[in-house]
Design a protein around this motif. Sequence first.
Motif, PDB file in Angstrom:
ATOM      1  N   LEU A   1      10.807  13.281   1.344  1.00 30.76           N
ATOM      2  CA  LEU A   1      10.060  12.055   1.117  1.00 30.76           C
ATOM      3  C   LEU A   1       8.806  12.058   1.981  1.00 30.76           C
ATOM      4  O   LEU A   1       8.882  12.284   3.192  1.00 30.76           O
ATOM      5  CB  LEU A   1      10.917  10.845   1.473  1.00 30.76           C
ATOM      6  N   ALA A   2       7.665  11.814   1.365  1.00 30.44           N
ATOM      7  CA  ALA A   2       6.415  11.627   2.097  1.00 30.44           C
ATOM      8  C   ALA A   2       5.940  10.200   1.847  1.00 30.44           C
ATOM      9  O   ALA A   2       5.720   9.807   0.694  1.00 30.44           O
ATOM     10  CB  ALA A   2       5.358  12.627   1.650  1.00 30.44           C
ATOM     11  N   LEU A   3       5.825   9.437   2.898  1.00 29.17           N
ATOM     12  CA  LEU A   3       5.366   8.051   2.776  1.00 29.17           C
ATOM     13  C   LEU A   3       3.871   8.021   3.014  1.00 29.17           C
ATOM     14  O   LEU A   3       3.403   8.073   4.149  1.00 29.17           O
ATOM     15  CB  LEU A   3       6.111   7.168   3.783  1.00 29.17           C
ATOM     16  N   THR A   4       3.113   7.949   1.930  1.00 28.93           N
ATOM     17  CA  THR A   4       1.657   8.028   2.002  1.00 28.93           C
ATOM     18  C   THR A   4       1.032   6.698   1.581  1.00 28.93           C
ATOM     19  O   THR A   4       1.701   5.816   1.030  1.00 28.93           O
ATOM     20  CB  THR A   4       1.114   9.145   1.097  1.00 28.93           C
ATOM     21  N   LEU A   5      -0.259   6.603   1.798  1.00 29.93           N
ATOM     22  CA  LEU A   5      -1.036   5.464   1.321  1.00 29.93           C
ATOM     23  C   LEU A   5      -1.999   5.858   0.213  1.00 29.93           C
ATOM     24  O   LEU A   5      -2.695   5.006  -0.337  1.00 29.93           O
ATOM     25  CB  LEU A   5      -1.814   4.834   2.485  1.00 29.93           C
ATOM     26  N   ASP A   6      -2.020   7.173  -0.090  1.00 28.55           N
ATOM     27  CA  ASP A   6      -2.945   7.664  -1.120  1.00 28.55           C
ATOM     28  C   ASP A   6      -2.267   8.519  -2.191  1.00 28.55           C
ATOM     29  O   ASP A   6      -2.909   8.945  -3.147  1.00 28.55           O
ATOM     30  CB  ASP A   6      -4.084   8.462  -0.478  1.00 28.55           C
ATOM     31  N   GLY A   7      -0.971   8.777  -2.038  1.00 29.32           N
ATOM     32  CA  GLY A   7      -0.253   9.574  -3.032  1.00 29.32           C
ATOM     33  C   GLY A   7      -0.609  11.042  -3.015  1.00 29.32           C
ATOM     34  O   GLY A   7      -0.320  11.767  -3.977  1.00 29.32           O
ATOM     35  N   ILE A   8      -1.188  11.523  -1.914  1.00 27.16           N
ATOM     36  CA  ILE A   8      -1.691  12.901  -1.860  1.00 27.16           C
ATOM     37  C   ILE A   8      -0.970  13.694  -0.775  1.00 27.16           C
ATOM     38  O   ILE A   8      -0.791  13.206   0.351  1.00 27.16           O
ATOM     39  CB  ILE A   8      -3.210  12.907  -1.585  1.00 27.16           C
TER      40      ILE A   8
ATOM     41  N   GLU B   1       5.345  25.250  -2.589  1.00 28.62           N
ATOM     42  CA  GLU B   1       5.928  26.158  -3.579  1.00 28.62           C
ATOM     43  C   GLU B   1       7.449  26.028  -3.572  1.00 28.62           C
ATOM     44  O   GLU B   1       8.086  25.993  -2.522  1.00 28.62           O
ATOM     45  CB  GLU B   1       5.529  27.599  -3.273  1.00 28.62           C
ATOM     46  N   GLY B   2       8.019  25.959  -4.754  1.00 25.93           N
ATOM     47  CA  GLY B   2       9.461  25.778  -4.878  1.00 25.93           C
ATOM     48  C   GLY B   2       9.880  24.325  -4.984  1.00 25.93           C
ATOM     49  O   GLY B   2      11.067  24.034  -5.139  1.00 25.93           O
ATOM     50  N   PHE B   3       8.903  23.409  -4.910  1.00 26.16           N
ATOM     51  CA  PHE B   3       9.190  21.983  -5.009  1.00 26.16           C
ATOM     52  C   PHE B   3       8.392  21.376  -6.161  1.00 26.16           C
ATOM     53  O   PHE B   3       7.239  21.742  -6.387  1.00 26.16           O
ATOM     54  CB  PHE B   3       8.799  21.246  -3.720  1.00 26.16           C
ATOM     55  N   GLU B   4       9.008  20.440  -6.853  1.00 26.06           N
ATOM     56  CA  GLU B   4       8.297  19.642  -7.846  1.00 26.06           C
ATOM     57  C   GLU B   4       7.827  18.367  -7.159  1.00 26.06           C
ATOM     58  O   GLU B   4       8.648  17.551  -6.704  1.00 26.06           O
ATOM     59  CB  GLU B   4       9.196  19.297  -9.029  1.00 26.06           C
ATOM     60  N   VAL B   5       6.529  18.206  -7.064  1.00 29.06           N
ATOM     61  CA  VAL B   5       5.959  17.083  -6.315  1.00 29.06           C
ATOM     62  C   VAL B   5       5.586  15.959  -7.276  1.00 29.06           C
ATOM     63  O   VAL B   5       4.838  16.171  -8.238  1.00 29.06           O
ATOM     64  CB  VAL B   5       4.724  17.538  -5.508  1.00 29.06           C
ATOM     65  N   THR B   6       6.124  14.770  -7.014  1.00 26.02           N
ATOM     66  CA  THR B   6       5.902  13.628  -7.898  1.00 26.02           C
ATOM     67  C   THR B   6       5.700  12.366  -7.076  1.00 26.02           C
ATOM     68  O   THR B   6       6.449  12.117  -6.123  1.00 26.02           O
ATOM     69  CB  THR B   6       7.115  13.408  -8.828  1.00 26.02           C
ATOM     70  N   GLU B   7       4.691  11.597  -7.437  1.00 26.45           N
ATOM     71  CA  GLU B   7       4.536  10.281  -6.818  1.00 26.45           C
ATOM     72  C   GLU B   7       5.393   9.288  -7.587  1.00 26.45           C
ATOM     73  O   GLU B   7       5.289   9.176  -8.814  1.00 26.45           O
ATOM     74  CB  GLU B   7       3.079   9.829  -6.838  1.00 26.45           C
ATOM     75  N   LEU B   8       6.252   8.591  -6.879  1.00 27.62           N
ATOM     76  CA  LEU B   8       7.094   7.570  -7.489  1.00 27.62           C
ATOM     77  C   LEU B   8       6.782   6.230  -6.846  1.00 27.62           C
ATOM     78  O   LEU B   8       6.805   6.107  -5.618  1.00 27.62           O
ATOM     79  CB  LEU B   8       8.582   7.890  -7.287  1.00 27.62           C
TER      80      LEU B   8
ATOM     81  N   GLY C   1       0.786  -1.228   0.000  1.00 28.75           N
ATOM     82  CA  GLY C   1       0.000   0.000   0.000  1.00 28.75           C
ATOM     83  C   GLY C   1       0.813   1.271   0.000  1.00 28.75           C
ATOM     84  O   GLY C   1       0.261   2.373  -0.135  1.00 28.75           O
ATOM     85  N   LEU C   2       2.127   1.169   0.119  1.00 29.46           N
ATOM     86  CA  LEU C   2       2.974   2.370   0.162  1.00 29.46           C
ATOM     87  C   LEU C   2       2.922   3.130  -1.160  1.00 29.46           C
ATOM     88  O   LEU C   2       3.089   2.541  -2.235  1.00 29.46           O
ATOM     89  CB  LEU C   2       4.430   1.994   0.448  1.00 29.46           C
ATOM     90  N   ARG C   3       2.721   4.449  -1.065  1.00 32.53           N
ATOM     91  CA  ARG C   3       2.762   5.308  -2.252  1.00 32.53           C
ATOM     92  C   ARG C   3       3.650   6.519  -1.938  1.00 32.53           C
ATOM     93  O   ARG C   3       3.180   7.566  -1.506  1.00 32.53           O
ATOM     94  CB  ARG C   3       1.347   5.737  -2.643  1.00 32.53           C
ATOM     95  N   PRO C   4       4.954   6.367  -2.133  1.00 26.85           N
ATOM     96  CA  PRO C   4       5.872   7.460  -1.826  1.00 26.85           C
ATOM     97  C   PRO C   4       5.629   8.673  -2.722  1.00 26.85           C
ATOM     98  O   PRO C   4       5.376   8.539  -3.925  1.00 26.85           O
ATOM     99  CB  PRO C   4       7.251   6.851  -2.107  1.00 26.85           C
ATOM    100  N   VAL C   5       5.718   9.848  -2.124  1.00 23.48           N
ATOM    101  CA  VAL C   5       5.636  11.107  -2.862  1.00 23.48           C
ATOM    102  C   VAL C   5       6.908  11.886  -2.568  1.00 23.48           C
ATOM    103  O   VAL C   5       7.300  12.040  -1.409  1.00 23.48           O
ATOM    104  CB  VAL C   5       4.398  11.925  -2.440  1.00 23.48           C
ATOM    105  N   LEU C   6       7.555  12.366  -3.623  1.00 17.80           N
ATOM    106  CA  LEU C   6       8.790  13.124  -3.485  1.00 17.80           C
ATOM    107  C   LEU C   6       8.556  14.582  -3.819  1.00 17.80           C
ATOM    108  O   LEU C   6       7.906  14.893  -4.821  1.00 17.80           O
ATOM    109  CB  LEU C   6       9.885  12.570  -4.399  1.00 17.80           C
ATOM    110  N   ALA C   7       9.069  15.462  -2.976  1.00 21.23           N
ATOM    111  CA  ALA C   7       9.061  16.903  -3.245  1.00 21.23           C
ATOM    112  C   ALA C   7      10.501  17.298  -3.512  1.00 21.23           C
ATOM    113  O   ALA C   7      11.333  17.294  -2.591  1.00 21.23           O
ATOM    114  CB  ALA C   7       8.483  17.673  -2.068  1.00 21.23           C
ATOM    115  N   VAL C   8      10.805  17.617  -4.763  1.00 19.53           N
ATOM    116  CA  VAL C   8      12.187  17.853  -5.191  1.00 19.53           C
ATOM    117  C   VAL C   8      12.378  19.336  -5.483  1.00 19.53           C
ATOM    118  O   VAL C   8      11.728  19.885  -6.380  1.00 19.53           O
ATOM    119  CB  VAL C   8      12.527  17.028  -6.442  1.00 19.53           C
ATOM    120  N   PRO C   9      13.255  20.018  -4.743  1.00 20.62           N
ATOM    121  CA  PRO C   9      13.491  21.438  -4.997  1.00 20.62           C
ATOM    122  C   PRO C   9      14.466  21.642  -6.155  1.00 20.62           C
ATOM    123  O   PRO C   9      15.153  20.700  -6.582  1.00 20.62           O
ATOM    124  CB  PRO C   9      14.107  21.921  -3.683  1.00 20.62           C
ATOM    125  N   ALA C  10      14.540  22.864  -6.629  1.00 25.44           N
ATOM    126  CA  ALA C  10      15.479  23.180  -7.709  1.00 25.44           C
ATOM    127  C   ALA C  10      16.912  23.234  -7.198  1.00 25.44           C
ATOM    128  O   ALA C  10      17.852  22.973  -7.946  1.00 25.44           O
ATOM    129  CB  ALA C  10      15.106  24.510  -8.358  1.00 25.44           C
TER     130      ALA C  10
END
Length: 293
Positions: A259-266, A274-281, A164-173
């Motif tokens: 790193l955000a360890l979510t169960l819903d990808g949200i 702001e200032g981060f590119e947010v992507t579910e991987l 059920g893990l859905r990691p979301v990454l917030a990657v800054p410039a």
Amino acid sequence: MTSVRVSAPASTANLGPGFDTLGLALGLRDVVEVRVAASGLEVEVLDAGAGGVADVPTDETHLVVRALRCACEHLGVSLPGLRLRCSNAIPHARGLGSSAAAVVTGVTAGYALAGKAVDAGALQLAAEFEGHADNAAASMFGGLVIAWSESGRFHAARLDPHPGLRPVLAVPAVRSATTVARGLLPARVPHADAAFSAGRAALAVHALTRDPSFLLAATADRLHQNYRAPAYPASAKLVDDLREAGVAAAISGAGPSVLALTLDGIIPAGVDVEGFEVTELPVDLDGVGVLCG
């Protein structure tokens, strides 16, 4: 074998309290094509993980070249000349294991040229480049890894992460250098903080594999993140904001990605990214692969 194509995934390390110990492979891959030539060295870089091709060397100092030659020397394989083509998707200097993936592709290519599958010796070669095995083991074996060293030897145990893990990454410039981040760590930490992190790291293994309801508590850290916060204040604030919103968040590796360890990808709507590119991987379960030869 005289040519090989290798793909290795990104990784996120530490996962909060598991400093230099816990790693998780992520579904973002670098691909390297290697061909043995009669002489010389040619390195073609098609992309540089959002870092700019000019930042990547194309001589013997290229990390894939160094790792490949190291593996071939270890295995007794002769390389009169080399042609490399690198397609990099993993952002550089963002705490997503780009260096480890490069080393793992190089070592694996060397093993493939020798007609061998990666083994404990391959992990040893790869981990020696960074001095710890968390990212390298995750990239090599996929899934969740617990890494450790003993008497100069690196080891790793691979575990299946909770589906059920859905990691979301917030990657800054902005970038962060691992050497700078490590330089902020104190030589000693209070015993209470060490005990806290040991307990949470043990809980993290349970949360990541069996019961994600413990993830928020399991990703709390007192061992390294607070000391490194001056290197990436915006990332540190985002971690705090996410945790206050009930999201299990941590600095990814040496940062500055979050790193955000979510169960819903949200990511909760009230959290400012702001200032981060947010992507579910997705979690990568396969690790390094030899695509063709």
